[in-house]
Design a protein around this motif. Sequence first.
Motif, PDB file in Angstrom:
ATOM      1  N   GLN A  20       0.821  -1.202   0.000  1.00 20.21           N
ATOM      2  CA  GLN A  20       0.000   0.000   0.000  1.00 20.21           C
ATOM      3  C   GLN A  20       0.862   1.262   0.000  1.00 20.21           C
ATOM      4  N   LEU A  21       1.971   1.219   0.725  1.00 21.65           N
ATOM      5  CA  LEU A  21       2.796   2.407   0.889  1.00 21.65           C
ATOM      6  C   LEU A  21       3.897   2.547  -0.161  1.00 21.65           C
ATOM      7  N   ALA A  22       4.432   1.427  -0.644  1.00 19.64           N
ATOM      8  CA  ALA A  22       5.576   1.527  -1.562  1.00 19.64           C
ATOM      9  C   ALA A  22       5.619   0.381  -2.562  1.00 19.64           C
ATOM     10  N   GLY A  23       4.484  -0.157  -2.930  1.00 22.38           N
ATOM     11  CA  GLY A  23       4.450  -1.289  -3.852  1.00 22.38           C
ATOM     12  C   GLY A  23       5.107  -1.014  -5.181  1.00 22.38           C
ATOM     13  N   ASP A  24       4.916   0.187  -5.701  1.00 23.03           N
ATOM     14  CA  ASP A  24       5.509   0.527  -6.993  1.00 23.03           C
ATOM     15  C   ASP A  24       7.026   0.580  -6.931  1.00 23.03           C
ATOM     16  N   GLU A  25       7.588   0.920  -5.783  1.00 24.03           N
ATOM     17  CA  GLU A  25       9.040   0.986  -5.619  1.00 24.03           C
ATOM     18  C   GLU A  25       9.627  -0.381  -5.274  1.00 24.03           C
ATOM     19  N   LEU A  26       8.923  -1.151  -4.458  1.00 18.25           N
ATOM     20  CA  LEU A  26       9.441  -2.447  -4.028  1.00 18.25           C
ATOM     21  C   LEU A  26       9.349  -3.512  -5.116  1.00 18.25           C
ATOM     22  N   PRO A  31       2.275  -5.439 -11.685  1.00 20.38           N
ATOM     23  CA  PRO A  31       1.152  -4.501 -11.839  1.00 20.38           C
ATOM     24  C   PRO A  31       0.228  -4.472 -10.622  1.00 20.38           C
ATOM     25  N   GLU A  32       0.123  -5.576  -9.905  1.00 17.10           N
ATOM     26  CA  GLU A  32      -0.719  -5.628  -8.709  1.00 17.10           C
ATOM     27  C   GLU A  32      -0.162  -4.699  -7.624  1.00 17.10           C
ATOM     28  N   ALA A  33       1.157  -4.638  -7.514  1.00 18.85           N
ATOM     29  CA  ALA A  33       1.788  -3.761  -6.532  1.00 18.85           C
ATOM     30  C   ALA A  33       1.569  -2.296  -6.898  1.00 18.85           C
ATOM     31  N   LEU A  34       1.559  -1.996  -8.180  1.00 21.62           N
ATOM     32  CA  LEU A  34       1.274  -0.637  -8.618  1.00 21.62           C
ATOM     33  C   LEU A  34      -0.152  -0.248  -8.248  1.00 21.62           C
ATOM     34  N   LEU A  35      -1.089  -1.172  -8.422  1.00 21.42           N
ATOM     35  CA  LEU A  35      -2.477  -0.903  -8.031  1.00 21.42           C
ATOM     36  C   LEU A  35      -2.603  -0.660  -6.535  1.00 21.42           C
ATOM     37  N   ALA A  36      -1.785  -1.359  -5.755  1.00 21.56           N
ATOM     38  CA  ALA A  36      -1.863  -1.231  -4.298  1.00 21.56           C
ATOM     39  C   ALA A  36      -1.579   0.188  -3.849  1.00 21.56           C
ATOM     40  N   THR A  37      -0.728   0.897  -4.568  1.00 22.91           N
ATOM     41  CA  THR A  37      -0.377   2.253  -4.146  1.00 22.91           C
ATOM     42  C   THR A  37      -1.491   3.255  -4.414  1.00 22.91           C
ATOM     43  N   GLY A  38      -2.600   2.799  -4.943  1.00 24.88           N
ATOM     44  CA  GLY A  38      -3.758   3.669  -5.132  1.00 24.88           C
ATOM     45  C   GLY A  38      -4.231   4.276  -3.831  1.00 24.88           C
ATOM     46  N   PHE A  39      -3.913   3.638  -2.710  1.00 24.39           N
ATOM     47  CA  PHE A  39      -4.258   4.181  -1.392  1.00 24.39           C
ATOM     48  C   PHE A  39      -3.709   5.593  -1.235  1.00 24.39           C
TER      49      PHE A  39
END
Length: 86
Positions: A20-26, A31-39
Motif C-alpha cells: 500500500q505504501l511503496a508497492g511501486d518501488e518495491l 502490476p498488482e503492486a502498482l495498483l496497491a499504491t492507489g491508497f
Amino acid sequence: DYVVRAFLHNKPYDQFVREQLAGDELYPDDPEALLATGFLRMGPWEHTAMSVEAVTRQMFLDDATAAVGTTFLGLTTGCAKCHDHK
C-alpha cells in the motif's frame, strides 16, 4: 479490487501494508503492486489554476501523511505541522 483480492488470498498484513505504501518501488514489475499504491493517490487534492502548485502539493502531502499515520499507526500527526519536539 486490490484490497478484496488481498483479503481473498490471505495476504499477510505486513506485506499488504508495504504494498500500500511503496508497492511501486518495491516491486516495479508487478502490476498488482502498482495498483496497491492507489491508497496514496486517493484524496480531494487537485491542482487547478485557482491555486499555487507548491501549496496544492503540500496540502496533498499533509493529507497523505495524516492518512498513513492515522490508518497504520493509529496516531494523529497534525501537531507535527508546527512542532518538531517529542
